[in-house]
Motif scaffolding. Sequence first.
Motif, mmCIF file in Angstrom:
data_model
loop_
_atom_site.group_PDB
_atom_site.id
_atom_site.type_symbol
_atom_site.label_atom_id
_atom_site.label_comp_id
_atom_site.label_asym_id
_atom_site.label_seq_id
_atom_site.Cartn_x
_atom_site.Cartn_y
_atom_site.Cartn_z
ATOM 1 N N GLY A 1 -70.575 -2.191 14.771
ATOM 2 C CA GLY A 1 -71.403 -2.418 13.584
ATOM 3 C C GLY A 1 -71.686 -1.101 12.882
ATOM 4 N N ASP A 2 -72.335 -1.189 11.720
ATOM 5 C CA ASP A 2 -72.709 -0.004 10.924
ATOM 6 C C ASP A 2 -71.495 0.815 10.491
ATOM 7 N N GLU A 3 -70.377 0.185 10.328
ATOM 8 C CA GLU A 3 -69.149 0.905 9.951
ATOM 9 C C GLU A 3 -69.119 1.243 8.468
ATOM 10 N N GLY A 4 -69.967 0.558 7.694
ATOM 11 C CA GLY A 4 -69.947 0.768 6.242
ATOM 12 C C GLY A 4 -69.358 -0.442 5.520
ATOM 13 N N LYS A 5 -69.550 -1.629 6.115
ATOM 14 C CA LYS A 5 -69.002 -2.851 5.499
ATOM 15 C C LYS A 5 -69.646 -3.111 4.138
ATOM 16 N N GLY A 6 -70.977 -2.853 4.061
ATOM 17 C CA GLY A 6 -71.717 -3.128 2.826
ATOM 18 C C GLY A 6 -71.113 -2.383 1.652
ATOM 19 N N ARG A 7 -70.773 -1.106 1.847
ATOM 20 C CA ARG A 7 -70.222 -0.328 0.727
ATOM 21 C C ARG A 7 -68.830 -0.836 0.331
ATOM 22 N N ALA B 1 -79.099 -7.510 10.019
ATOM 23 C CA ALA B 1 -78.044 -6.686 9.408
ATOM 24 C C ALA B 1 -78.704 -5.597 8.582
ATOM 25 N N GLY B 2 -77.943 -4.567 8.283
ATOM 26 C CA GLY B 2 -78.457 -3.515 7.408
ATOM 27 C C GLY B 2 -77.294 -2.963 6.630
ATOM 28 N N HIS B 3 -76.852 -3.713 5.633
ATOM 29 C CA HIS B 3 -75.681 -3.284 4.870
ATOM 30 C C HIS B 3 -76.134 -2.369 3.743
ATOM 31 N N THR B 4 -75.824 -1.082 3.904
ATOM 32 C CA THR B 4 -76.284 -0.111 2.915
ATOM 33 C C THR B 4 -75.380 -0.123 1.700
ATOM 34 N N VAL B 5 -76.001 -0.252 0.557
ATOM 35 C CA VAL B 5 -75.268 -0.271 -0.705
ATOM 36 C C VAL B 5 -75.944 0.717 -1.652
ATOM 37 N N PRO C 1 -82.653 5.826 15.738
ATOM 38 C CA PRO C 1 -81.532 6.761 15.804
ATOM 39 C C PRO C 1 -80.344 6.069 16.476
ATOM 40 N N ARG C 2 -79.156 6.216 15.886
ATOM 41 C CA ARG C 2 -77.977 5.590 16.495
ATOM 42 C C ARG C 2 -77.391 6.521 17.546
ATOM 43 N N ARG C 3 -76.844 5.931 18.588
ATOM 44 C CA ARG C 3 -76.087 6.714 19.576
ATOM 45 C C ARG C 3 -74.762 7.067 18.903
ATOM 46 N N THR D 1 -64.183 4.870 7.066
ATOM 47 C CA THR D 1 -65.359 5.360 6.332
ATOM 48 C C THR D 1 -65.910 6.651 6.942
ATOM 49 N N LYS D 2 -66.681 7.337 6.145
ATOM 50 C CA LYS D 2 -67.426 8.536 6.563
ATOM 51 C C LYS D 2 -66.529 9.670 7.045
ATOM 52 N N LEU D 3 -65.322 9.737 6.512
ATOM 53 C CA LEU D 3 -64.438 10.817 6.921
ATOM 54 C C LEU D 3 -65.038 12.164 6.518
ATOM 55 N N ASP D 4 -65.768 12.183 5.401
ATOM 56 C CA ASP D 4 -66.410 13.419 4.916
ATOM 57 C C ASP D 4 -67.339 14.030 5.954
ATOM 58 N N VAL D 5 -67.951 13.167 6.776
ATOM 59 C CA VAL D 5 -68.940 13.652 7.758
ATOM 60 C C VAL D 5 -68.292 14.618 8.753
ATOM 61 N N ILE E 1 -59.957 5.093 2.206
ATOM 62 C CA ILE E 1 -60.604 6.187 2.935
ATOM 63 C C ILE E 1 -61.868 6.531 2.167
ATOM 64 N N SER E 2 -63.006 6.288 2.817
ATOM 65 C CA SER E 2 -64.277 6.511 2.150
ATOM 66 C C SER E 2 -64.763 7.920 2.481
ATOM 67 N N VAL E 3 -65.107 8.678 1.415
ATOM 68 C CA VAL E 3 -65.496 10.073 1.621
ATOM 69 C C VAL E 3 -66.927 10.336 1.133
ATOM 70 N N GLY E 4 -67.681 9.255 0.962
ATOM 71 C CA GLY E 4 -69.072 9.375 0.544
ATOM 72 C C GLY E 4 -69.665 7.989 0.424
ATOM 73 N N PRO E 5 -71.007 7.882 0.403
ATOM 74 C CA PRO E 5 -71.624 6.553 0.391
ATOM 75 C C PRO E 5 -71.592 5.833 -0.951
HETATM 76 P P1 GDP Z 1 -72.730 -1.675 7.484
HETATM 77 O O1 GDP Z 1 -73.835 -2.390 8.183
HETATM 78 O O2 GDP Z 1 -71.416 -1.832 8.159
HETATM 79 O O3 GDP Z 1 -72.660 -1.960 6.023
HETATM 80 O O4 GDP Z 1 -73.042 -0.133 7.624
HETATM 81 P P2 GDP Z 1 -74.443 0.598 7.383
HETATM 82 O O5 GDP Z 1 -74.835 0.405 5.996
HETATM 83 O O6 GDP Z 1 -75.406 0.268 8.425
HETATM 84 O O7 GDP Z 1 -74.026 2.094 7.691
HETATM 85 C C1 GDP Z 1 -73.184 2.810 6.928
HETATM 86 C C2 GDP Z 1 -73.921 4.052 6.422
HETATM 87 O O8 GDP Z 1 -72.991 5.000 6.025
HETATM 88 C C3 GDP Z 1 -74.773 3.819 5.191
HETATM 89 O O9 GDP Z 1 -75.866 4.688 5.205
HETATM 90 C C4 GDP Z 1 -73.832 4.146 4.045
HETATM 91 O O10 GDP Z 1 -74.489 4.557 2.847
HETATM 92 C C5 GDP Z 1 -73.103 5.298 4.644
HETATM 93 N N1 GDP Z 1 -71.725 5.463 4.209
HETATM 94 C C6 GDP Z 1 -70.788 4.498 4.018
HETATM 95 N N2 GDP Z 1 -69.607 5.066 3.740
HETATM 96 C C7 GDP Z 1 -69.808 6.410 3.769
HETATM 97 C C8 GDP Z 1 -68.947 7.534 3.607
HETATM 98 O O11 GDP Z 1 -67.750 7.423 3.397
HETATM 99 N N3 GDP Z 1 -69.514 8.774 3.752
HETATM 100 C C9 GDP Z 1 -70.827 8.950 4.007
HETATM 101 N N4 GDP Z 1 -71.285 10.199 4.132
HETATM 102 N N5 GDP Z 1 -71.664 7.913 4.176
HETATM 103 C C10 GDP Z 1 -71.153 6.657 4.063
#
Ligand code: GDP
Length: 425
Positions: free
Chosen positions: A12-18, A39-43, A305-307, A331-335, A413-417
Amino acid sequence: MSTCAIVGINWGDEGKGRMVDLLAEQFNIVVRYQGGSNAGHTVINEFGKFALNLLPSGIFRSDVINVLGNGVALDPEHLSGEIDRLRSVGVIITPDNLKISDRACIVFPFHKLLDELEEIRLSDKKYGSTKRGIAPIYGDKYQKKAIQAGEVLTPDYLRERLHDIVAWKNLTISGVYGAKPIDEKELWDWCEKFLLPLAPFICNTGKLLEEAHRDNKSILFEAQLGALRDIDYGIYPYSTSSSPLASYAPIGSGAPWIQIDDCLGVVKAFSTCVGEGPFVVELFGEEAEKLREIGNEYGAATGRPRRVGPLDLVATRYGVRVQGATQLALTKLDVLSYMDKIPVCVAYKLKDGTITTDFPFTPYLYGATPIIEYFDGFNCDISGIREYDKLPKAAREYIEYIEEKVDCKITYISVGPKREEIIIR
Ligand code: GDP
């Protein structure tokens, strides 16, 4: 008709919402088909930043119809708060663009209470529940003691069933846990405040999807959590209580006969896990702190806090397989840009010394250690890059290695939120 499921490959929390937010404009309908308000889909978009707990992530697109399917555990109080919050920033939500399945099960306050009472009883053996009533409502569903949303349309029937359910629940609440029993009058007041007002949104979503199918409309299915949390195929009992798999999407939506044309699996460039349960690649100490801080890895629904750990290719390959993913979004390759060397888990060494690349059955995860390989760091900030060929060679090597190991093409490839911070291959 084109149908696509956007699903989580990991915990989970992979960035599905974005990803749903990005792709929703290509679809006429977006459906949440399982899970509840945990759920907590961040958009992040022109309206601001949101952690959507229940509403489908297509809700921001004015021409998209959003569906909460029968597989969803619907908390009316939570939903009404979420609707109010979005409306306050100008998002339009009406019975025309939000449809709730008449077969979705209702989460009542006593489900949340039961979640809490059980976590207290379990003490240091707790599951790490979000205490949103999810396990109790799905338990009730399969015991045939849940209320379905459509019962709102026949209030006398609803009231009678609720009366019987309250009598049954109180046996557990006061009898087993010794807590204050449910007060039926208070519960009905709650229904009048939060549940009954949902009536205009409730419909037969199967009929809606059937008509959409006939009219050649496209449908996007949005999952909550990831493959490793699936009730059947995940790290049971540290799983969720429903199925976040793509193959469940048609069933949890109201149209079990629909074929999924495309399954976009979302994988994070490193691993995270919220709550309890075995997590083989877990990092601790300073290394973990740094990744958590830079990745901002705190639960969107709970703030926990996530593990964290490196990308786990054993778990990811398993996730790709059980989801039947046809393409991936990384997702989050930028991190990872801050790392000099990027660790990746390529196999597990089990407690008995066996080395495996197959994701093992849950008890064997305990005592397993990750076998790590290192990749070169990117040595630059990649967040402004929008074309694959412009990525540093080290980043492309990392991506192509993952593709090869999990046998699935990475197309995003996601490089930011933010919506536009993406490379489409
Ligand atoms: P979901 O539940 O799968 O939608 O994922 P979450 O929303 O819980 O977690 C994803 C987090 O990563 C959110 O805070 C997003 O804003 C952030 N995020 C998504 N894609 C990226 C990315 O490519 N880079 C960065 N830095 N943050 C991202």
